[in-house]
Design a protein around this motif. Sequence first.
Motif, mmCIF file in Angstrom:
data_model
loop_
_atom_site.group_PDB
_atom_site.id
_atom_site.type_symbol
_atom_site.label_atom_id
_atom_site.label_comp_id
_atom_site.label_asym_id
_atom_site.label_seq_id
_atom_site.Cartn_x
_atom_site.Cartn_y
_atom_site.Cartn_z
ATOM 1 N N PHE A 155 -15.286 -0.296 4.092
ATOM 2 C CA PHE A 155 -14.189 0.641 3.815
ATOM 3 C C PHE A 155 -14.589 2.059 4.217
ATOM 4 O O PHE A 155 -13.809 2.789 4.841
ATOM 5 N N LEU A 156 -15.815 2.444 3.876
ATOM 6 C CA LEU A 156 -16.294 3.789 4.185
ATOM 7 C C LEU A 156 -16.365 4.010 5.690
ATOM 8 O O LEU A 156 -15.921 5.044 6.204
ATOM 9 N N ILE A 157 -16.906 3.029 6.424
ATOM 10 C CA ILE A 157 -17.012 3.195 7.869
ATOM 11 C C ILE A 157 -15.632 3.168 8.506
ATOM 12 O O ILE A 157 -15.342 3.916 9.450
ATOM 13 N N GLY A 158 -14.725 2.315 8.002
ATOM 14 C CA GLY A 158 -13.370 2.272 8.546
ATOM 15 C C GLY A 158 -12.616 3.562 8.299
ATOM 16 O O GLY A 158 -11.904 4.071 9.179
ATOM 17 N N LEU A 159 -12.774 4.129 7.094
ATOM 18 C CA LEU A 159 -12.089 5.378 6.766
ATOM 19 C C LEU A 159 -12.607 6.523 7.630
ATOM 20 O O LEU A 159 -11.827 7.274 8.229
ATOM 21 N N SER A 200 -6.956 5.804 6.837
ATOM 22 C CA SER A 200 -7.230 6.872 7.802
ATOM 23 C C SER A 200 -6.021 7.114 8.702
ATOM 24 O O SER A 200 -5.721 8.257 9.065
ATOM 25 N N THR A 201 -5.300 6.046 9.049
ATOM 26 C CA THR A 201 -4.085 6.204 9.859
ATOM 27 C C THR A 201 -3.047 7.026 9.110
ATOM 28 O O THR A 201 -2.423 7.942 9.671
ATOM 29 N N GLY A 202 -2.858 6.721 7.813
ATOM 30 C CA GLY A 202 -1.916 7.490 7.014
ATOM 31 C C GLY A 202 -2.318 8.951 6.882
ATOM 32 O O GLY A 202 -1.474 9.856 6.953
ATOM 33 N N LEU A 203 -3.618 9.188 6.683
ATOM 34 C CA LEU A 203 -4.096 10.569 6.570
ATOM 35 C C LEU A 203 -3.862 11.340 7.869
ATOM 36 O O LEU A 203 -3.427 12.501 7.850
#
Length: 701
Positions: free
Chosen positions: A9-13, A163-166
């Motif tokens: 999750f951390l790397i994906g974000l 991350s896409t939403g952000l």
Amino acid sequence: MWDEAFPSFLIGLREGLEAGLIVSILVATLVRAGQKGRLPQVWTGVAAALALSLSFGAVLTFTAANLSGRAQEAFGGVLSLIAVGFVTAMVFWMRRSARTLSAELKEKVRASLAMGAGALVLTSFLAVAREGLETSLFLWTNVRTAGESTGPLIGAAVGLLLSTGLCWGLYRRALTMNLTRFFTVTGAGLIVVAAGVLGYGLRDLQESGLVGGRGTYAFDLSGHLDASSWYATLVQGTLNLTVTMTVLQVVGYVAYLGIVMTMFIEGVRGGAGRPATTPAAGSTAGSAAASAAGSGAAAPGDEAAPVDGKPQSARPGRPRWVLPTALVAVPVVVAGAVIAISDGKPDGSATVTVSERDCGKGFGTPRPGQQVFQMHNTGDKVSEVYLVDPGTGAVYGEVEGLAPGTTRALTATIGSGDYAWRCVPTGGNTVTSAAVHISGGSEVKAVKPVAEDDLKGPLDSYRGYVDQGLATLMTQTQKLQTDVHSGDLATARADWLTAHLQYASLGAAYGTFADLDGKIDGRPDGLPDKYRDPGFTGFLRLEYGLWHGQSAADLTPVADELAQNVAKLVHDFPAQDFDPADLPLRAHEILENTLQFELTGDTDMGSGTTLATAQADLAGTQELLTLLQPLLDERDPQLLVRVNAGMKRVGDLVAAARTPEGWTPVDRLPADSRRQLDGATGQLLEDLAPIPALLEIRKAA
């Protein structure tokens, strides 16, 4: 699952937000320049980068799947170290470049607009591909660590979606966030995660034999901490710290974390007072994308909008879909080709003949390292074929049951020494090919084959052990029968436990007791009337009655049938066949049944003594290991060292459940104690697992 999901999750974000910011800046720059018509070129580069990243992950997965176990460990260990290097470089790069990222990208976009469509596609492709390849590699290492768990994939998906939403919110100015603080916090978190991946990678290299120190442990807490407990699982999933770690793992973990984290923190402190060179990625900016987009500065435009005063028009004669399709399709096609090659017959693999007349034909002088040989049976009999050391008969690789006219791959690691093929056709003569000497390679460990005669001594000794044990069992069941007949059920309970434990200690012989085992110690599982079913007989049926208030009259026929079946077993056993191959197999299966039935309480019919039965199972396993020790020590001297340590650990945990008042029922054990016992037994089973393969009877012997 979420403990395994968090690192991904951390790397994906983080990687998703980095890539998203880059794309946002590219889009915003084009919009401000009145070049909306060029946006498809940006998306083409992004799509090609995504295709390359996904293809890279597929190649890693399918390549590893076609390697041998030891090669997979080496492959995974090396890639884990590469992943650590990538993540470390990424963390420091973003710390240095965040303040100038927007300005640099805008300058590249302006230059690309002047050069044409290909340059803009390449700019977006290179900007996103780096993040995508890093994400694929790091995610692959996390997935491999987690085994069959879907946690890493779910964690990465959630991180990428967030991350896409952000990025969308930042681009549309719907929200603001402190990007400097975000990348600082996530950077520190990724350094901790990377330290764990480094330790895991070093362990893989030790397991593969490329790095020494596999058996040199810095600590082994498995006897004090349950590896399956929630807290141990959480620490292992998030930090890759386990209850047992080697010295190299600990040194690598501590050294990496100490050096890299210190450099990172010092860099953060040193950069805290420097002013941002652009407002694009400042510590309090809404977003680089929003800064680039401006506030409605975009003017309507298309591909014909001027750049530097010169009109830009589409190149005639080439359909617009050709370039995007090619850029996306090429990585996928290349990945498919790599996978097809790795899944099929490898280039340069030799075809070796298997037959009584031409055994080993086609075997030249292979290079040192892992090799794949295509074994082709040209004879008229089903054959087994072995790659052996002709001097000792030790086996490097084997294929069993090779039918006439068929071909199967044999993968073996070639080192320095002598090699030959041994063909063993069913009903035919064993043939050994001419030997080939290989030099220049490392030493490769081979398995000394076991012949049926090698197990004859241990088998005869074990039959004697069982014969003696059955004679004692018959005396004990007759005493139990007398107790029930006399109505002394209190004494019957004590004698029942003595007799039942005696039977349990003969576990290795279960496979030869045939139907009598079900009659003597069968469970009520699957019977229509469960405990009251006439088919439920033997020790467990008697236990149910003794601890559920049934009368002596009700239990007399049960005790009589038990005594009769034990007497029949004593009579029949000397004439029963006992497959020698069962001996090493039972060394693992006895405790496998213990974990499945005794430690779950499934066989507790009221006495609460399943842990006593587990202790008897350990005694039966120890008897087997003692008889097999000479054969095992000859093939793997360290195996019984690990197994005996595990046996003691489990034995101590079981013995702790016995109090002056009696045995503690397994369902009344403290939760931590039960988890420790289950975890230690599971680890012991893993340590016992190689025994059947090591002592498998091979015709090459």
